[in-house]
Write an enzyme that holds these catalytic residues in place. Structure first.
Site, PDB file in Angstrom:
ATOM      1  N   GLY A 216      -4.327  -0.843  -1.745  1.00 60.35           N
ATOM      2  CA  GLY A 216      -5.172   0.051  -0.724  1.00 60.35           C
ATOM      3  C   GLY A 216      -4.808  -0.650   0.722  1.00 60.35           C
ATOM      4  O   GLY A 216      -4.879  -0.029   1.776  1.00 60.35           O
ATOM      5  N   SER A 217      -4.210  -1.905   0.690  1.00 58.14           N
ATOM      6  CA  SER A 217      -3.885  -2.503   2.128  1.00 58.14           C
ATOM      7  C   SER A 217      -2.602  -2.354   2.665  1.00 58.14           C
ATOM      8  O   SER A 217      -2.235  -3.014   3.533  1.00 58.14           O
ATOM      9  CB  SER A 217      -4.293  -4.119   1.948  1.00 58.14           C
ATOM     10  OG  SER A 217      -5.968  -4.084   1.896  1.00 58.14           O
TER      11      SER A 217
ATOM     12  N   SER B 187      -4.954  -7.368   4.607  1.00 55.93           N
ATOM     13  CA  SER B 187      -5.573  -7.648   3.304  1.00 55.93           C
ATOM     14  C   SER B 187      -7.092  -7.336   3.594  1.00 55.93           C
ATOM     15  O   SER B 187      -7.549  -8.157   4.270  1.00 55.93           O
ATOM     16  CB  SER B 187      -5.302  -8.954   2.779  1.00 55.93           C
ATOM     17  OG  SER B 187      -6.029  -8.967   1.738  1.00 55.93           O
TER      18      SER B 187
ATOM     19  N   SER C 218      -9.547  -7.776   1.623  1.00 56.75           N
ATOM     20  CA  SER C 218     -10.700  -8.820   1.251  1.00 56.75           C
ATOM     21  C   SER C 218      -9.923 -10.299   1.893  1.00 56.75           C
ATOM     22  O   SER C 218     -10.687 -10.799   2.175  1.00 56.75           O
ATOM     23  CB  SER C 218     -10.526  -9.029  -0.086  1.00 56.75           C
ATOM     24  OG  SER C 218      -9.037  -9.478  -0.584  1.00 56.75           O
TER      25      SER C 218
ATOM     26  N   THR D 223      -5.506 -11.654  -1.219  1.00 55.30           N
ATOM     27  CA  THR D 223      -4.793 -11.326  -2.022  1.00 55.30           C
ATOM     28  C   THR D 223      -3.511 -12.208  -1.954  1.00 55.30           C
ATOM     29  O   THR D 223      -2.816 -12.369  -0.954  1.00 55.30           O
ATOM     30  CB  THR D 223      -4.042  -9.829  -1.606  1.00 55.30           C
ATOM     31  OG1 THR D 223      -5.208  -9.133  -1.694  1.00 55.30           O
ATOM     32  CG2 THR D 223      -2.987  -9.054  -2.494  1.00 55.30           C
TER      33      THR D 223
ATOM     34  N   ARG E   6      -9.512   0.603  -0.671  1.00 52.79           N
ATOM     35  CA  ARG E   6      -8.874   1.986  -0.553  1.00 52.79           C
ATOM     36  C   ARG E   6      -9.552   3.020   0.541  1.00 52.79           C
ATOM     37  O   ARG E   6      -8.949   3.990   0.830  1.00 52.79           O
ATOM     38  CB  ARG E   6      -8.468   2.488  -1.721  1.00 52.79           C
ATOM     39  CG  ARG E   6      -9.573   2.558  -2.838  1.00 52.79           C
ATOM     40  CD  ARG E   6      -9.337   3.190  -4.158  1.00 52.79           C
ATOM     41  NE  ARG E   6     -10.459   3.412  -5.047  1.00 52.79           N
ATOM     42  CZ  ARG E   6     -11.321   2.538  -5.705  1.00 52.79           C
ATOM     43  NH1 ARG E   6     -10.989   1.200  -5.411  1.00 52.79           N
ATOM     44  NH2 ARG E   6     -12.336   2.725  -6.321  1.00 52.79           N
TER      45      ARG E   6
ATOM     46  N   GLU F 160      -7.099   4.841  -9.155  1.00 53.44           N
ATOM     47  CA  GLU F 160      -8.256   3.930  -9.073  1.00 53.44           C
ATOM     48  C   GLU F 160      -9.529   4.814  -9.085  1.00 53.44           C
ATOM     49  O   GLU F 160     -10.340   3.979  -9.496  1.00 53.44           O
ATOM     50  CB  GLU F 160      -7.853   3.339  -7.751  1.00 53.44           C
ATOM     51  CG  GLU F 160      -6.628   2.353  -7.833  1.00 53.44           C
ATOM     52  CD  GLU F 160      -6.825   1.495  -6.357  1.00 53.44           C
ATOM     53  OE1 GLU F 160      -7.661   0.580  -6.171  1.00 53.44           O
ATOM     54  OE2 GLU F 160      -5.681   1.338  -5.716  1.00 53.44           O
TER      55      GLU F 160
ATOM     56  N   HIS G 201      18.096  14.399  -7.291  1.00 55.79           N
ATOM     57  CA  HIS G 201      19.461  13.774  -7.796  1.00 55.79           C
ATOM     58  C   HIS G 201      18.907  12.985  -9.256  1.00 55.79           C
ATOM     59  O   HIS G 201      19.942  12.296  -9.605  1.00 55.79           O
ATOM     60  CB  HIS G 201      20.006  13.153  -6.950  1.00 55.79           C
ATOM     61  CG  HIS G 201      20.182  13.947  -5.591  1.00 55.79           C
ATOM     62  ND1 HIS G 201      21.397  14.437  -5.326  1.00 55.79           N
ATOM     63  CD2 HIS G 201      19.299  14.153  -4.578  1.00 55.79           C
ATOM     64  CE1 HIS G 201      21.477  14.847  -4.389  1.00 55.79           C
ATOM     65  NE2 HIS G 201      20.148  14.778  -3.731  1.00 55.79           N
TER      66      HIS G 201
ATOM     67  N   LYS H 230      -7.041 -10.105 -11.172  1.00 53.94           N
ATOM     68  CA  LYS H 230      -6.997 -11.226 -10.087  1.00 53.94           C
ATOM     69  C   LYS H 230      -7.767 -12.434 -10.732  1.00 53.94           C
ATOM     70  O   LYS H 230      -7.245 -13.474 -10.156  1.00 53.94           O
ATOM     71  CB  LYS H 230      -7.811 -10.624  -8.943  1.00 53.94           C
ATOM     72  CG  LYS H 230      -6.855  -9.534  -8.217  1.00 53.94           C
ATOM     73  CD  LYS H 230      -7.449  -9.115  -6.944  1.00 53.94           C
ATOM     74  CE  LYS H 230      -6.592  -7.934  -6.291  1.00 53.94           C
ATOM     75  NZ  LYS H 230      -7.153  -7.165  -4.939  1.00 53.94           N
TER      76      LYS H 230
HETATM   77  C1  F6R Z   1      -8.980  -1.669  -4.530  1.00 54.20           C
HETATM   78  C2  F6R Z   1      -7.757  -1.460  -4.044  1.00 54.20           C
HETATM   79  C3  F6R Z   1      -6.647  -2.546  -4.155  1.00 54.20           C
HETATM   80  C4  F6R Z   1      -6.577  -3.605  -3.128  1.00 54.20           C
HETATM   81  C5  F6R Z   1      -5.371  -4.538  -3.719  1.00 54.20           C
HETATM   82  C6  F6R Z   1      -5.121  -5.474  -2.344  1.00 54.20           C
HETATM   83  O1  F6R Z   1      -9.861  -0.606  -3.805  1.00 54.20           O
HETATM   84  O2  F6R Z   1      -7.419  -0.301  -3.684  1.00 54.20           O
HETATM   85  O3  F6R Z   1      -5.354  -1.666  -4.442  1.00 54.20           O
HETATM   86  O4  F6R Z   1      -6.575  -2.996  -2.049  1.00 54.20           O
HETATM   87  O5  F6R Z   1      -5.730  -5.082  -4.853  1.00 54.20           O
HETATM   88  O6  F6R Z   1      -6.299  -6.326  -2.028  1.00 54.20           O
HETATM   89  P1  F6R Z   1      -6.569  -6.401  -0.792  1.00 54.20           P
HETATM   90  O7  F6R Z   1      -6.802  -5.010  -0.232  1.00 54.20           O
HETATM   91  O8  F6R Z   1      -8.194  -6.867  -0.670  1.00 54.20           O
HETATM   92  O9  F6R Z   1      -5.752  -7.118  -0.086  1.00 54.20           O
END
Ligand code: F6R
Length: 348
Positions: A54-55, A96, A98, A101, A148, A232, A248, A342
């Site tokens: 999502g990031s 990111s 959070s 990541t 997301r 998700e 293709h 994670k």
């Molecule tokens: C959760 C989501 C995940 C996170 C990914 C990276 O809603 O969409 O795809 O975005 O695991 O984590 P962040 O975004 O915290 O770097």
């Protein structure tokens, strides 16, 4: 399906639908956040956007948005490694939500080591701490929502910063248009109508595998976003691809068994302005390949500017993914598998 109010209280206790409906407001705030980024010195020789999931999709959107507009490479990094070309002349956005990541933090450490100009976009975590310790600019976005659902926060500050600093054309009006177009799509009356496009699509996806095709490479990240949101939010499998490349290879895959083909629900994402040759390709492919699909639908971008066109088609998909979750009886918000993965990685 019940009205949105009924759905919110029943199947969506953590309010994912409300978060989607807040997209116009989030777009406006996200645009303002990028305005504080000051890029001094020589113009960058390349732009890199690091981010996962999502990031990371914001980087894909940035790449497609700037393709016709800037004369320097725009590269998206969704892994631990950083391309060899990245150096002190590169502008690196580190995204990111959070801030924790591990792929993103690893690639960021290498970008910092090479002396790149880095701008971190995050709600906090280790990324915020490290960026501040490194003296890198940080765009701090509001915490407490699933990454997301924070897509505009992880995308628009990059665009706004590049626009304000003269790296790309001035895009303020296009950003305002995008928020207005989204507000139209997410309007209460429009959403509660049984004929709503996203509700209709969710019904077509039920008991099928969504196959999302962008009619033009410009909408490639939108097709990917649809797939990601279906994964998700609706906890279902989905695939995406883009014209003309799919002509293709994947087009031949439609020779699969009839009962499997009937399980596929195709959606073609159109930009009102794709080239005539691309339009013709879609028509011929519908005829040659999609005849046995369980359903075939077309969704067209709204608005005039590139931002409105990209985000409008994304909003329709975001909504469809939440409606599908509700039809399937799954809570759209938790992504337990990602969390568990994670956790296990952090323990090993
Ligand atoms: C959760 C989501 C995940 C996170 C990914 C990276 O809603 O969409 O795809 O975005 O695991 O984590 P962040 O975004 O915290 O770097």
């Amino acid at each position: 399906m019940a009205t949105d109010t009924g759905l919110r209280t029943a199947g969506d206790p953590q309010g994912m639908l409300d978060l989607v409906r807040r997209l116009p407001e989030v777009c406006r705030r996200a645009w303002a956040l990028g305005a504080d980024v000051a890029l001094s010195g020589e113009p960058p020789a390349a732009i890199v956007a690091i981010g996962m999931g999502g990031s990371g999709i914001g980087g894909d959107l940035l790449r497609t948005l700037l393709l016709d507009d800037v004369s320097i490479p725009v590269v998206v990094v969704k892994e631990y490694r950083l391309p060899a070309f990245v150096d002190a002349k590169t502008l690196v956005f580190v995204c990111s939500y959070s801030g924790n990541t591990e792929e993103t933090l690893t690639a960021y450490a290498e970008a910092a080591r090479r002396g790149a100009t880095c701008v971190a976009i995050t709600s906090g975590g280790t990324l915020r701490e490290r960026a501040q310790a490194n003296g890198h600019q940080t765009v701090i976005v509001p915490a407490g929502i699933p990454p997301r659902a924070a897509l505009p926060y992880l995308f628009l500050p990059m665009v706004s910063a590049l626009s304000r600093n003269g790296v790309t054309r001035v895009l303020d009006e296009e950003a305002a248009e995008a928020a207005d177009v989204l507000a139209g799509i997410l309007d209460d009356a429009e959403l509660d109508a049984p004929s709503n496009e996203s509700r209709r699509l969710a019904a077509a996806f039920l008991h099928r595998i969504p196959v999302i095709y962008s009619a033009t490479p410009f909408l490639e990240p939108a097709a990917q976003r649809w797939k990601d949101q279906l994964n998700e939010n609706a906890k279902t499998f989905a695939v995406w691809n883009t014209f003309p490349e799919l002509n293709h290879n994947e087009t031949v895959g439609w020779g699969l068994d009839a009962d499997l083909a009937a399980r596929l629900a195709v959606v073609v994402l159109h930009d009102g302005r794709e080239a005539e040759r691309l339009r013709r390709r879609v028509e011929i492919t519908r005829d040659l390949a999609f005849a046995r699909a369980g359903s075939v639908d077309e969704v067209t971008t709204r608005g005039t500017g590139a931002l409105a066109r990209l985000l409008s088609v994304i909003a329709v998909g975001d909504l469809a993914s939440v409606y599908l979750a509700l039809l399937r009886g799954v809570d759209p918000t938790p992504v337990a598998v990602i969390e568990e993965l994670k956790k296990r990685l952090s323990e090993s």
